[in-house]
Motif scaffolding. Structure first.
Motif, PDB file in Angstrom:
ATOM      1  N   MET A  28       0.831  -1.203   0.000  1.00  0.00           N
ATOM      2  CA  MET A  28       0.000   0.000   0.000  1.00  0.00           C
ATOM      3  C   MET A  28       0.857   1.240   0.000  1.00  0.00           C
ATOM      4  N   ASP A  29       1.919   1.142   0.701  1.00  0.00           N
ATOM      5  CA  ASP A  29       2.786   2.302   0.720  1.00  0.00           C
ATOM      6  C   ASP A  29       3.319   2.565  -0.666  1.00  0.00           C
ATOM      7  N   GLU A  30       3.721   1.514  -1.268  1.00  0.00           N
ATOM      8  CA  GLU A  30       4.278   1.728  -2.608  1.00  0.00           C
ATOM      9  C   GLU A  30       3.238   2.323  -3.515  1.00  0.00           C
ATOM     10  N   LYS A  31       2.067   1.812  -3.335  1.00  0.00           N
ATOM     11  CA  LYS A  31       1.017   2.363  -4.167  1.00  0.00           C
ATOM     12  C   LYS A  31       0.875   3.850  -3.921  1.00  0.00           C
ATOM     13  N   HIS A  32       0.896   4.160  -2.670  1.00  0.00           N
ATOM     14  CA  HIS A  32       0.758   5.571  -2.361  1.00  0.00           C
ATOM     15  C   HIS A  32       1.880   6.361  -2.995  1.00  0.00           C
ATOM     16  N   ASP A  33       3.046   5.841  -2.742  1.00  0.00           N
ATOM     17  CA  ASP A  33       4.177   6.583  -3.278  1.00  0.00           C
ATOM     18  C   ASP A  33       4.074   6.685  -4.783  1.00  0.00           C
ATOM     19  N   HIS A  34       3.746   5.562  -5.317  1.00  0.00           N
ATOM     20  CA  HIS A  34       3.671   5.552  -6.763  1.00  0.00           C
ATOM     21  C   HIS A  34       2.653   6.561  -7.248  1.00  0.00           C
ATOM     22  N   ARG A  35       1.564   6.503  -6.576  1.00  0.00           N
ATOM     23  CA  ARG A  35       0.525   7.431  -6.996  1.00  0.00           C
ATOM     24  C   ARG A  35       0.972   8.869  -6.798  1.00  0.00           C
ATOM     25  N   ALA A  36       1.626   9.037  -5.693  1.00  0.00           N
ATOM     26  CA  ALA A  36       2.059  10.404  -5.410  1.00  0.00           C
ATOM     27  C   ALA A  36       3.012  10.863  -6.502  1.00  0.00           C
ATOM     28  N   MET A  37       3.943   9.990  -6.780  1.00  0.00           N
ATOM     29  CA  MET A  37       4.910  10.365  -7.814  1.00  0.00           C
ATOM     30  C   MET A  37       4.204  10.610  -9.126  1.00  0.00           C
ATOM     31  N   PHE A  38       3.390   9.686  -9.388  1.00  0.00           N
ATOM     32  CA  PHE A  38       2.703   9.778 -10.655  1.00  0.00           C
ATOM     33  C   PHE A  38       1.950  11.106 -10.764  1.00  0.00           C
ATOM     34  N   SER A  39       1.235  11.341  -9.746  1.00  0.00           N
ATOM     35  CA  SER A  39       0.429  12.554  -9.810  1.00  0.00           C
ATOM     36  C   SER A  39       1.327  13.778  -9.874  1.00  0.00           C
ATOM     37  N   SER A  40       2.451  13.677  -9.226  1.00  0.00           N
ATOM     38  CA  SER A  40       3.289  14.873  -9.249  1.00  0.00           C
ATOM     39  C   SER A  40       3.832  15.089 -10.655  1.00  0.00           C
ATOM     40  N   GLU A  41       4.192  14.019 -11.276  1.00  0.00           N
ATOM     41  CA  GLU A  41       4.708  14.200 -12.627  1.00  0.00           C
ATOM     42  C   GLU A  41       3.615  14.734 -13.525  1.00  0.00           C
ATOM     43  N   ARG A  42       2.529  14.086 -13.420  1.00  0.00           N
ATOM     44  CA  ARG A  42       1.445  14.462 -14.302  1.00  0.00           C
ATOM     45  C   ARG A  42       0.936  15.827 -13.934  1.00  0.00           C
ATOM     46  N   GLY A  43       1.030  16.052 -12.679  1.00  0.00           N
ATOM     47  CA  GLY A  43       0.355  17.245 -12.188  1.00  0.00           C
ATOM     48  C   GLY A  43       1.270  18.432 -12.019  1.00  0.00           C
ATOM     49  N   HIS A  44       2.231  18.527 -12.872  1.00  0.00           N
ATOM     50  CA  HIS A  44       3.068  19.722 -12.724  1.00  0.00           C
ATOM     51  C   HIS A  44       2.220  20.955 -12.896  1.00  0.00           C
ATOM     52  N   ASP A  45       1.416  20.889 -13.904  1.00  0.00           N
ATOM     53  CA  ASP A  45       0.517  22.022 -14.071  1.00  0.00           C
ATOM     54  C   ASP A  45      -0.409  22.129 -12.878  1.00  0.00           C
ATOM     55  N   GLY A  46      -0.817  20.974 -12.465  1.00  0.00           N
ATOM     56  CA  GLY A  46      -1.672  20.967 -11.279  1.00  0.00           C
ATOM     57  C   GLY A  46      -0.969  21.620 -10.114  1.00  0.00           C
ATOM     58  N   PHE A  47       0.295  21.353 -10.069  1.00  0.00           N
ATOM     59  CA  PHE A  47       1.054  21.938  -8.974  1.00  0.00           C
ATOM     60  C   PHE A  47       1.068  23.450  -9.081  1.00  0.00           C
ATOM     61  N   VAL A  48       1.336  23.867 -10.277  1.00  0.00           N
ATOM     62  CA  VAL A  48       1.372  25.312 -10.461  1.00  0.00           C
ATOM     63  C   VAL A  48       0.023  25.925 -10.111  1.00  0.00           C
ATOM     64  N   GLU A  49      -0.960  25.243 -10.622  1.00  0.00           N
ATOM     65  CA  GLU A  49      -2.297  25.752 -10.359  1.00  0.00           C
ATOM     66  C   GLU A  49      -2.586  25.766  -8.869  1.00  0.00           C
ATOM     67  N   ARG A  50      -2.161  24.693  -8.255  1.00  0.00           N
ATOM     68  CA  ARG A  50      -2.428  24.604  -6.837  1.00  0.00           C
ATOM     69  C   ARG A  50      -1.682  25.673  -6.055  1.00  0.00           C
ATOM     70  N   SER A  51      -0.456  25.875  -6.451  1.00  0.00           N
ATOM     71  CA  SER A  51       0.298  26.871  -5.690  1.00  0.00           C
ATOM     72  C   SER A  51      -0.320  28.246  -5.887  1.00  0.00           C
ATOM     73  N   ARG A  52      -0.793  28.453  -7.090  1.00  0.00           N
ATOM     74  CA  ARG A  52      -1.430  29.751  -7.305  1.00  0.00           C
ATOM     75  C   ARG A  52      -2.672  29.882  -6.446  1.00  0.00           C
ATOM     76  N   ARG A  53      -3.386  28.797  -6.379  1.00  0.00           N
ATOM     77  CA  ARG A  53      -4.594  28.873  -5.576  1.00  0.00           C
ATOM     78  C   ARG A  53      -4.252  29.051  -4.119  1.00  0.00           C
ATOM     79  N   ILE A  54      -3.226  28.370  -3.721  1.00  0.00           N
ATOM     80  CA  ILE A  54      -2.837  28.519  -2.323  1.00  0.00           C
ATOM     81  C   ILE A  54      -2.424  29.946  -2.056  1.00  0.00           C
ATOM     82  N   LYS A  55      -1.693  30.476  -2.980  1.00  0.00           N
ATOM     83  CA  LYS A  55      -1.250  31.853  -2.779  1.00  0.00           C
ATOM     84  C   LYS A  55      -2.457  32.774  -2.697  1.00  0.00           C
ATOM     85  N   MET A  56      -3.392  32.535  -3.550  1.00  0.00           N
ATOM     86  CA  MET A  56      -4.574  33.380  -3.505  1.00  0.00           C
ATOM     87  C   MET A  56      -5.298  33.217  -2.179  1.00  0.00           C
ATOM     88  N   ALA A  57      -5.350  31.974  -1.757  1.00  0.00           N
ATOM     89  CA  ALA A  57      -5.984  31.743  -0.467  1.00  0.00           C
ATOM     90  C   ALA A  57      -5.236  32.481   0.630  1.00  0.00           C
TER      91      ALA A  57
END
Lengths: 150, 533
Positions: A1-30
């Motif tokens: 399960m941990d690996e899955k989590h990690d994997h998912r986390a990694m995966f999402s981070s790679e995929r979600g670079h834009d998501g990251f940017v978007e998220r950081s912007r939203r956080i900043k706005m918040a």
């Protein structure tokens, strides 16, 4: 399960670079919203809220009961008591820069600008410490999570 | 010395009258200044050296008096009370701002503590006896002034004079050897609490801190001209005000003498048209307002002979002098009303516009000082441009920090639902425990932040709560380590949360959080979120 989590986390981070940017912007706005909220009734906080709401696309709930003692007409020459021309020009340039930094500062005269700047600085300091604390907290959480799951 | 004889006589005469009067308070002011007034009369344009020697002899003469101690104590009391005024004047005059703009708006942050210190020190000085009634913080916040302002003024004048002459007042009070003039004056002035005794040029003192603060290091004579003038001017004005308040009969004398006093002091360094000023001050004095603000402002006067003439014109207070005197009687020095009573500075234009300008500039400089305190490391910086630079840099750095932190939070934010679930399970529910309120918002913030969409809301709430109630990170972490079963916690947490949250959060914050939760309704951890709220 941990690996899955990690994997998912990694995966999402790679995929979600834009998501990251978007998220950081939203956080900043918040964060900025929080900042504006934390000290209501200040000119800069109202201006900040207006700015953020505008960005969000909503109409600003302009509860703008602010009266600028509008010393916008007052120039920087009034700042210096007898400074030279060069000094006055320098000071004026800096005052303009400060006006751009402080939300809502462009409308303010020098006096009010300094007031708002002081308040803004205090609020910024508070927010930085709050965010830092939160970051530490999340760090701890992450570590704990890893420990627990690991 | 014949002078001495004369003065000694005067002194003793007045001294004899002093003790009983001192107790009563108000009348004493008549006596004290009287001797000085006489002194002034006899030596209207006394040369400085003569003046000082005469003064010292005058001062020393009481030493020989049998009731010297009594007199000394009473005088000491007088001086002590007056010290307040001088202190305030001097402190306001000694603001770190360039002398041109020395403002009596030296931040209240700065002035009161130091004033207190100096005052306290004076009290502790073992003055011969009378508890110095200088237990108030002089300065622009001159609320608790004694009811004997004239009294004090007389004493102030007296002490200052003595100080200037490095008088043996100190000796009289048993402070120092009368012979050691500079030291005596040095010690005496601080002990008397007279910042205005600055004129004596005491750079080294027993209590350098106070002295430095109260009196700028002054060299006897020229350089101190302005300071002494400044220091004495306000005194004189206040003195004269008080005098008129206390004893109308004395007024004429006072005015004349104050004028001459001022003249004499000015002669120290100022080649001003003393003759003209001699005549002017009396008129000025009577018209002066007694408010401390005014005195402070007069302390701000720049050098220049024009001030003498300018003063009456710039006097915005149209009350006649005697009326102001009566005001003095009734009220302790009022807080500055600078929008009305602005005193023109020396050598400056006195029309309404420039006065308003000056007030504005003072406000601005006051705010700049405040900003200076706020921005770390700005104390050594002088000059508006550089200060502004620092401020701008600081604001920019703060904004950048926030941006950076928000990015960091974004990375820290778990990206998967699973992890979020874990997180929720692990962290959130210590609601059972005696959670300190500040902890709660952080946790809730955490929860909210992990709850997907209302991320922004979460952060807002976090930030807001963080700003309003500082978290203690330790407690947070400790609570985090507790693990409680979710289901157990649910209902309990809810009640706990609501009760704890009640007082803490802004209403809208709660609303926001609730709407945020509303959005999460369908999800597994909704229950947790609800509970949190």
């Amino acid at each position: 399960m941990d690996e899955k989590h990690d994997h998912r986390a990694m995966f999402s981070s790679e995929r979600g670079h834009d998501g990251f940017v978007e998220r950081s912007r939203r956080i900043k706005m918040a964060a900025e919203m929080g900042l504006a909220r934390s000290s209501r009734g200040r000119h800069w906080s109202r201006a900040l809220r207006r700015r953020l709401l505008r960005r969000k696309g909503a109409t600003s709930g302009g509860s703008c009961g602010c009266k600028d003692d509008s010393s916008s007409s007052k120039t920087v020459e009034e700042l210096g008591v007898g400074e030279n021309e060069d000094d006055a020009v320098e000071v004026e340039a800096r005052v303009h820069a400060l006006q751009r930094l402080v939300p809502g500062g462009e409308e303010l005269g020098v006096e009010r600008l300094f007031e708002e700047t002081a308040d803004y600085i205090e609020a910024l300091q508070g927010q930085v410490s709050a965010m830092r604390a939160l970051a530490c907290l999340l760090d701890e959480l992450e570590r704990d999570k890893r420990v627990m799951s690991g | 010395m014949e002078k001495e004889g004369f003065w000694g006589q005067q002194w003793q005469a007045t001294g004899a009258k002093l003790p009983p009067e001192l107790n009563s308070g108000s009348a004493a002011s008549d006596q004290l200044p009287q001797c000085f007034l006489n002194l002034n009369w006899k030596q209207p344009m006394a040369h400085d050296a003569d003046f000082e020697s005469a003064l010292s002899s005058l001062v020393s003469s009481p030493c020989s008096n049998p009731p010297a101690s009594a007199d000394g104590s009473s005088i000491g009391e007088l001086i002590g009370r007056l010290g307040g005024i001088c202190n305030s004047n001097d402190i306001s005059a000694s603001s770190p701002y360039p002398s041109a703009d020395a403002s009596c708006y030296s931040t209240p942050l700065n002035s009161p503590p130091k004033l207190n210190l100096s005052v306290m020190d004076h009290r502790q000085q073992g003055r011969g006896g009378p508890p110095m009634p200088v237990n108030r913080v002089p300065g622009p916040q001159l609320g608790p002034f004694s009811a004997e302002p004239g009294f004090e003024d007389g004493a102030a004048r007296l002490s200052c004079f003595a100080g200037r002459s490095s008088g043996s007042f100190a000796g009289q009070f048993g402070f120092l050897d009368p012979g050691n003039l500079s030291e005596a004056s040095r010690s005496q002035c601080p002990k008397a609490g007279f910042g205005s005794c600055v004129g004596v040029g005491q750079s080294r003192s027993e209590r350098p801190a106070h002295l430095e603060m109260k009196m700028r290091p002054k060299i006897d004579g020229s350089s101190t001209a302005e300071e002494s003038e400044v220091g004495n001017g306000p005194e004189e004005s206040s003195l004269s005000d008080r005098m008129t308040a206390e004893a109308s009969s004395l007024r004429g004398i006072t005015d004349n003498n104050s004028g001459k006093w001022k003249t004499a002091t000015k002669r120290k360094g100022r080649r001003a048209p003393l003759s003209s000023s001699a005549t002017n001050p009396p008129a000025n004095m009577t018209e002066e307002e007694s408010s401390d603000a005014k005195r402070c402002k007069t302390a701000d006067r720049k050098g220049g002979a024009k001030n003498e003439v300018a003063k009456p014109k710039t006097e915005k207070n149209g009350h006649p002098g005697h009326r102001e005197g009566k005001d003095n009687d009734h009220q302790p020095p009022e807080p500055p009303k600078d929008y009305i009573h602005v005193r023109a500075r020396r050598g400056q234009a006195t029309d309404a516009h420039s006065l308003a300008e000056r007030v504005r500039r003072e406000k601005i400089s006051k705010r700049m000082k405040f900003l200076q305190d706020l921005v770390p490391g700005c104390n050594k910086v002088t000059g508006k441009a550089v200060m502004l630079d620092e401020i701008i840099n600081y604001v920019q750095s703060l904004q950048r920090q926030i941006e950076f932190l928000s990015m960091k939070l974004a990375t820290l934010n778990p990206q998967t639902d699973v992890s979020m679930e874990n997180l929720l399970r692990k962290d959130i529910y210590q609601s059972r425990g005696p959670m300190p309120q500040p902890v709660f918002p952080a946790e809730i913030g955490t929860v909210l932040s992990y709850a997907h969409q209302p991320q922004t809301i979460a952060l807002q709430s976090i930030v807001t709560s963080g700003l309003e109630a500082q978290f203690s990170l330790n407690s947070l972490q400790s609570s985090l380590r507790q693990s409680q079963s979710l289901q157990h916690a649910t209902t309990d947490a809810y009640t706990d949360a609501s009760s704890q949250l009640g007082g803490l959060w802004e209403d809208d914050l709660q609303n926001v959080a609730q709407t945020g939760f509303g959005q999460n309704h369908g999800q597994t951890h909704t229950g947790h979120l609800k509970i949190e709220l």
